[in-house]
Structure formats: C-alpha cells, structure tokens
Design an enzyme around this catalytic site. Structure first.
Site, short mmCIF file in Angstrom:
data_model
loop_
_atom_site.label_atom_id
_atom_site.label_comp_id
_atom_site.label_asym_id
_atom_site.label_seq_id
_atom_site.Cartn_x
_atom_site.Cartn_y
_atom_site.Cartn_z
N LYS A 10 0.94 -1.23 0.01
CA LYS A 10 0.01 -0.11 -0.01
C LYS A 10 0.87 1.15 -0.02
O LYS A 10 2.00 1.17 0.62
CB LYS A 10 -0.86 0.07 1.22
CG LYS A 10 -0.31 -0.20 2.60
CD LYS A 10 0.23 1.39 3.08
CE LYS A 10 0.64 1.28 4.49
NZ LYS A 10 1.52 2.56 4.79
N ASP A 136 -2.82 -1.26 9.73
CA ASP A 136 -3.07 -1.17 8.41
C ASP A 136 -3.82 -2.40 7.92
O ASP A 136 -4.09 -2.52 6.45
CB ASP A 136 -1.63 -1.13 7.63
CG ASP A 136 -1.21 0.33 7.76
OD1 ASP A 136 -2.09 1.31 7.97
OD2 ASP A 136 -0.08 0.52 7.78
O1 C5P Z 1 0.25 -0.72 12.32
P1 C5P Z 1 0.59 -1.17 13.84
O2 C5P Z 1 -0.41 -1.67 14.77
O3 C5P Z 1 1.67 -2.11 13.44
O4 C5P Z 1 1.13 0.01 14.52
C1 C5P Z 1 2.07 0.12 15.25
C2 C5P Z 1 2.56 1.14 16.26
O5 C5P Z 1 2.41 2.35 15.72
C3 C5P Z 1 1.48 0.78 17.18
O6 C5P Z 1 1.72 -0.28 18.23
C4 C5P Z 1 1.33 2.17 18.00
O7 C5P Z 1 2.50 2.42 18.75
C5 C5P Z 1 1.43 3.15 16.51
N1 C5P Z 1 0.28 3.70 16.25
C6 C5P Z 1 -0.28 4.57 16.77
N2 C5P Z 1 -1.74 4.95 16.28
C7 C5P Z 1 -2.16 4.30 15.28
C8 C5P Z 1 -1.59 3.30 14.57
C9 C5P Z 1 -0.31 2.99 14.93
O8 C5P Z 1 0.17 5.25 17.83
N3 C5P Z 1 -3.16 4.88 14.73
#
Ligand code: C5P
Length: 285
Positions: A10, A136
């Site tokens: 993406k 994602d």
């Molecule tokens: O996408 P993913 O869950 O791997 O995200 C990694 C980290 O990015 C999360 O553990 C969080 O610390 C941060 N994050 C965030 N807000 C979001 C998406 C991710 O703070 N909306």
C-alpha cells in the site's frame, strides 16, 4: 490442496495525525491505495496442529512475531478449524519500509485461511480479528483506494480509484520503527495535509489536483532523523516527478508521474543513489 494469495503493498497518498487518544494510539485520517508490487503466499493444510512458515527473506521472523502466524492463530481461535497450516511466503515488498508489507501479508493470510478451510467468514469479521495485529490490515483486506480513519480500522472506499499514473518507489537503507515515530512526534506541532481536498481530487479524477495535495504529517519527523529521505524527495522532483511524498512512517518515498518514460528516467537516475528502486502502477484500474 493449496491456496495462493497475492499481498499487494500500500501507499499513503495522504496521512494526517489528528490527535493522541487516551489509549495511546493516534487518531488518523489517510488516503491509501494498493500498488502492483506484491508478496505471494501459498497455504497448505498439515495434519499436525502446528503453524509453520518458510520464506525467501532472511529478515523476517517465522514464529509468533510474524503477522502471518498471529493471523492464523486468530482465525483458529475464532473458528476452530481442524489441523495446522504451512505458509510459504515469497517476499518482494521491502520490509519496514512504510509500504504495509507485513499488514498485507496478514490480510492475505485471513483471506487464505478463509478459503483453505472454507470458513465463509466476512471481511467485516476478519477486520475485527485484524485490528489487534496491525492497524493497516483492515485497509489491506479491502485493497481499494480508500479514506482510512480511526486507528486505521474505518475503511471507506472512494467512489473511484486514484487516477491512472506511474509510481516510483525508493527505499533508502535505513529502518524506521513505526511505534518509535508515533511515540516521538509532538502532535501539537505537526503539519496537517488537506485529506478532504485530496479525496475530492481523486473522486473527481483530477490528477493535477491530486499531485498538489499529497502530504504526510509524519514526514518532517522521519526526515529530520534520516535526511536521506528529503534528499530522495528533492531528487525525484528535480528529475521531473509530478509529486513526491513519504509513505507511512517511512522511509520509502513515492513519486507520481503520468508518463512512463519520466518514471523510468527518475528510477534510473536514483538507482546509483539507492539500491531499492521500483516502478509500479496502482491497482484497481
Ligand atoms: O500498524 P501497527 O499496529 O503495526 O502500528 C504500530 C504502532 O504504531 C502501534 O503499536 C502504535 O504504537 C502506533 N500507532 C499509533 N496510532 C495508530 C496506528 C499505530 O499510535 N493509529
């Protein structure tokens, strides 16, 4: 029997961080699209109740730390199918790049397990299971050009795909940790790209308008930490890109071009500078 699923990367055409939520996550507003650069996953049943993963990538864990493993466990817990699964992952998407490779692999795993065991699970049900694994993944389960809000779990497809064009991707040899970027940014000083304007430009099939509205709230932080990101962006624009922006939390920079010859020129000009350079199209066209 084996099931094959493609897992497309993406890109973020727009990424706005609105505020930090009480639960520590960040409220986001993004415009995302899928591109024609994909991993390939092959799923096979195995009689023993185990999950095994093999991959051509030396960089990835094959145990519970892998999103694929977690997605299979989540499906098993929710729908208790018989036996285990072997997954063969052919990796093409650069790892830790801001291109959602791990999330797309997990989304492909939800789809693959659903088909392999004929479970009849809906995309909405898989989205619920996906959120704790990666924010994602809900977008990757749908895959269409979309407005993505909340943590990443509210995916609203746009009325049309992004205007046809070529995408040049350049990933410098630095690794960016998404949790670290989110933990370091100061939400009060971030720039805010015009996500609604970007959405309207895409829905109006206005390529020029779209190129003027690309933007990423996280770019300034990652660029300050890794100046090569800005250098790549400047070079892309100097070599004739219509627009350039960092994807996700970086470090990959993407450039848009309406002419294939220009995209190739940019890619060739950057190859001496960075090893990982790709020219791809968007999907859903
Ligand atoms: O996408 P993913 O869950 O791997 O995200 C990694 C980290 O990015 C999360 O553990 C969080 O610390 C941060 N994050 C965030 N807000 C979001 C998406 C991710 O703070 N909306």
């Amino acid at each position: 029997m084996e099931i094959i699923e493609k897992a497309p990367a993406k890109i973020n055409l727009g990424l706005d961080v609105l505020y930090k939520r009480p639960d520590g996550y960040h409220e986001l507003e993004m415009v995302m699209a899928s591109i024609d650069l994909a991993d390939r996953l092959t799923f096979r049943k195995q009689p023993e109740d185990t999950i095994t993963i093999t991959t051509n990538s030396g960089f990835l864990p094959t145990d519970r730390k892998n999103n694929i493993f977690q997605a299979i466990e989540a499906m098993k817990e929710a729908y208790s199918f018989e036996g285990g699964v072997h997954v063969e992952l052919q990796k093409r998407i650069p790892v830790a790049a801001g291109l959602g490779g791990g999330s797309s692999d997990a989304a492909a795993t939800f789809r693959g397990i659903n088909r392999l065991f004929d479970l009849g699970v809906s995309t909405e049900e898989m989205t619920q299971l996906a959120i704790p694994i990666g924010t994602d993944i809900p977008f990757c389960l749908k895959g269409e050009t979309a407005l993505v809000t909340g943590l990443g779990e509210i995916v609203t497809p746009l009325s049309r795909p992004m205007p046809q064009c070529w995408v040049v991707l350049v990933k410098p040899k630095v690794s960016v940790s998404t949790p670290r970027v989110f933990s370091k940014i100061d939400v009060n000083t971030l720039p805010h790209p015009d996500i609604n304007g970007l959405k309207e430009a895409i829905e109006g099939n206005d390529y020029q308008g779209m190129t003027q509205l690309l933007g990423n709230s996280l770019e300034a932080y990652t660029t300050a930490k890794f100046p090569i990101v800005q250098l790549i962006k400047d070079k892309m624009l100097a070599f004739g890109a219509d627009a350039a922006v960092m994807s996700g939390s970086g470090p990959t920079v993407l450039a848009l071009c309406d002419k294939h010859s220009r995209a190739i020129h940019i890619a060739n000009s950057l190859k001496g500078f960075c090893q990982e350079v790709y020219v791809v199209r968007t999907l859903n066209q």
